[in-house]
Design a protein around this motif. Structure first.
Motif: not given
Length: 75
Positions: A39-60
């Motif tokens: 089985s294949f599953d896909a989840k998408y997020n349209y919110d820019d969590i890096a900007m909202e939480n001031d986190v580094d994309l590499v850490d995510i």
């Protein structure tokens, strides 16, 4: 893992399609495939969590990679 390096061209293509059709492009894709159940599953997020939480994309990314590796080692 080499797996985490693949798909860059695919993401570029998705961004291009979203731009062409004025669609909102996801900031995050979580794709998973279960070998046992095939089985294949896909989840998408349209919110820019890096900007909202001031986190580094590499850490995510690293957190997601650890999550995937943990799931793999449990199976």
């Amino acid at each position: 893992m080499i797996f985490f390096d693949c798909g860059v061209e695919d993401v570029d293509n998705i961004v291009e399609v979203c731009d062409t059709y004025d669609g909102k492009c996801p900031y995050e894709f979580k794709l998973s495939y279960n070998v046992k159940t095939k089985s294949f599953d896909a989840k998408y997020n349209y919110d820019d969590i890096a900007m909202e939480n001031d986190v580094d994309l590499v850490d995510i990314y690293k957190e997601w990679q650890k999550e995937c590796e943990s799931e793999i080692s449990c199976n």
